[in-house]
Write a protein that holds these residues in place. Structure first.
Motif, PDB file in Angstrom:
ATOM      1  N   VAL A 198     -71.575  45.437  58.238  1.00  0.00           N
ATOM      2  CA  VAL A 198     -70.947  46.252  57.208  1.00  0.00           C
ATOM      3  C   VAL A 198     -71.992  47.223  56.678  1.00  0.00           C
ATOM      4  O   VAL A 198     -73.188  47.063  56.915  1.00  0.00           O
ATOM      5  CB  VAL A 198     -70.392  45.383  56.042  1.00  0.00           C
ATOM      6  CG1 VAL A 198     -69.318  44.440  56.537  1.00  0.00           C
ATOM      7  CG2 VAL A 198     -71.497  44.614  55.339  1.00  0.00           C
ATOM      8  N   ALA A 199     -71.566  48.225  55.952  1.00  0.00           N
ATOM      9  CA  ALA A 199     -72.497  49.179  55.354  1.00  0.00           C
ATOM     10  C   ALA A 199     -73.417  48.448  54.377  1.00  0.00           C
ATOM     11  O   ALA A 199     -72.979  47.553  53.655  1.00  0.00           O
ATOM     12  CB  ALA A 199     -71.725  50.283  54.634  1.00  0.00           C
ATOM     13  N   LYS A 200     -74.697  48.800  54.379  1.00  0.00           N
ATOM     14  CA  LYS A 200     -75.655  48.156  53.479  1.00  0.00           C
ATOM     15  C   LYS A 200     -75.175  48.225  52.043  1.00  0.00           C
ATOM     16  O   LYS A 200     -74.665  49.239  51.595  1.00  0.00           O
ATOM     17  CB  LYS A 200     -77.039  48.810  53.591  1.00  0.00           C
ATOM     18  CG  LYS A 200     -77.792  48.364  54.795  1.00  0.00           C
ATOM     19  CD  LYS A 200     -79.218  48.864  54.778  1.00  0.00           C
ATOM     20  CE  LYS A 200     -79.911  48.360  56.026  1.00  0.00           C
ATOM     21  NZ  LYS A 200     -81.305  48.768  56.084  1.00  0.00           N
ATOM     22  N   GLY A 201     -75.322  47.097  51.346  1.00  0.00           N
ATOM     23  CA  GLY A 201     -74.963  47.033  49.939  1.00  0.00           C
ATOM     24  C   GLY A 201     -73.500  46.730  49.674  1.00  0.00           C
ATOM     25  O   GLY A 201     -73.093  46.664  48.524  1.00  0.00           O
ATOM     26  N   THR A 202     -72.704  46.518  50.721  1.00  0.00           N
ATOM     27  CA  THR A 202     -71.272  46.282  50.502  1.00  0.00           C
ATOM     28  C   THR A 202     -70.819  44.862  50.819  1.00  0.00           C
ATOM     29  O   THR A 202     -69.674  44.515  50.551  1.00  0.00           O
ATOM     30  CB  THR A 202     -70.412  47.253  51.328  1.00  0.00           C
ATOM     31  OG1 THR A 202     -70.628  47.000  52.725  1.00  0.00           O
ATOM     32  CG2 THR A 202     -70.742  48.700  51.002  1.00  0.00           C
ATOM     33  N   CYS A 203     -71.688  44.034  51.371  1.00  0.00           N
ATOM     34  CA  CYS A 203     -71.282  42.697  51.814  1.00  0.00           C
ATOM     35  C   CYS A 203     -70.725  41.855  50.670  1.00  0.00           C
ATOM     36  O   CYS A 203     -69.605  41.346  50.753  1.00  0.00           O
ATOM     37  CB  CYS A 203     -72.455  41.972  52.468  1.00  0.00           C
ATOM     38  SG  CYS A 203     -72.059  40.314  53.045  1.00  0.00           S
ATOM     39  N   GLU A 204     -71.493  41.696  49.619  1.00  0.00           N
ATOM     40  CA  GLU A 204     -71.045  40.839  48.513  1.00  0.00           C
ATOM     41  C   GLU A 204     -69.842  41.447  47.793  1.00  0.00           C
ATOM     42  O   GLU A 204     -68.974  40.727  47.312  1.00  0.00           O
ATOM     43  CB  GLU A 204     -72.199  40.554  47.571  1.00  0.00           C
ATOM     44  CG  GLU A 204     -73.225  39.643  48.245  1.00  0.00           C
ATOM     45  CD  GLU A 204     -74.466  39.390  47.417  1.00  0.00           C
ATOM     46  OE1 GLU A 204     -74.654  40.031  46.358  1.00  0.00           O
ATOM     47  OE2 GLU A 204     -75.266  38.547  47.857  1.00  0.00           O
ATOM     48  N   GLN A 205     -69.755  42.766  47.750  1.00  0.00           N
ATOM     49  CA  GLN A 205     -68.589  43.412  47.147  1.00  0.00           C
ATOM     50  C   GLN A 205     -67.319  43.087  47.929  1.00  0.00           C
ATOM     51  O   GLN A 205     -66.232  43.013  47.368  1.00  0.00           O
ATOM     52  CB  GLN A 205     -68.782  44.929  47.103  1.00  0.00           C
ATOM     53  CG  GLN A 205     -69.900  45.389  46.206  1.00  0.00           C
ATOM     54  CD  GLN A 205     -70.206  46.872  46.393  1.00  0.00           C
ATOM     55  OE1 GLN A 205     -69.629  47.548  47.233  1.00  0.00           O
ATOM     56  NE2 GLN A 205     -71.133  47.369  45.585  1.00  0.00           N
ATOM     57  N   ALA A 206     -67.473  42.866  49.244  1.00  0.00           N
ATOM     58  CA  ALA A 206     -66.331  42.554  50.104  1.00  0.00           C
ATOM     59  C   ALA A 206     -66.002  41.062  50.098  1.00  0.00           C
ATOM     60  O   ALA A 206     -65.089  40.629  50.779  1.00  0.00           O
ATOM     61  CB  ALA A 206     -66.621  43.012  51.527  1.00  0.00           C
ATOM     62  N   GLY A 207     -66.761  40.281  49.321  1.00  0.00           N
ATOM     63  CA  GLY A 207     -66.508  38.844  49.254  1.00  0.00           C
ATOM     64  C   GLY A 207     -67.284  38.037  50.266  1.00  0.00           C
ATOM     65  O   GLY A 207     -67.019  36.851  50.470  1.00  0.00           O
ATOM     66  N   GLY A 208     -68.262  38.654  50.920  1.00  0.00           N
ATOM     67  CA  GLY A 208     -69.057  37.969  51.936  1.00  0.00           C
ATOM     68  C   GLY A 208     -70.407  37.520  51.417  1.00  0.00           C
ATOM     69  O   GLY A 208     -70.696  37.603  50.223  1.00  0.00           O
ATOM     70  N   SER A 209     -71.222  37.054  52.349  1.00  0.00           N
ATOM     71  CA  SER A 209     -72.554  36.558  52.036  1.00  0.00           C
ATOM     72  C   SER A 209     -73.537  37.086  53.072  1.00  0.00           C
ATOM     73  O   SER A 209     -73.207  37.176  54.255  1.00  0.00           O
ATOM     74  CB  SER A 209     -72.560  35.030  52.059  1.00  0.00           C
ATOM     75  OG  SER A 209     -73.876  34.535  51.951  1.00  0.00           O
TER      76      SER A 209
END
Length: 100
Positions: free
Chosen positions: A73-84
């Motif tokens: 995913v694009a850097k900085g968006t993982c946790e915003q998307a609910g991931g880890s």
């Protein structure tokens, strides 16, 4: 070995070499502007091997958002998307019930 067997052996060797190269590419650093994100891959759209060793290939996630599957995913968006950014531990199966 006849010609047909030699052709099949060569084809299998080529497939194995391509799969090894593909897996090695995913083991390295993420492509520019991307990061690995666990728990957000859709079924059949994971980028490489699962973190629990269930499989070693891209596109083999059996369900959406499995905690052991990842995708870039694009850097900085993982946790915003609910991931880890780290593999999420898969739930351990329940112990079998004992009979008295």
């Amino acid at each position: 070995m006849n010609k047909r067997q030699a052709l099949v052996a060569a084809a299998l060797a080529g497939i194995c070499a391509a799969a090894t190269g593909s897996a090695a590419a995913h083991d390295g650093p993420a492509p520019g502007g991307k990061e690995k994100c666990y728990g957000v891959a859709k079924a059949g759209q994971n980028d490489c091997a699962s973190s629990d060793g269930a499989h070693s290939c891209a596109g083999q996630a059996e369900a959406d958002n499995l905690p052991t599957e990842w995708t870039y995913v694009a850097k900085g968006t993982c946790e915003q998307a609910g991931g880890s950014m780290k593999p999420i531990k898969a739930a351990k199966p329940a112990a079998p019930a004992t009979q008295s």
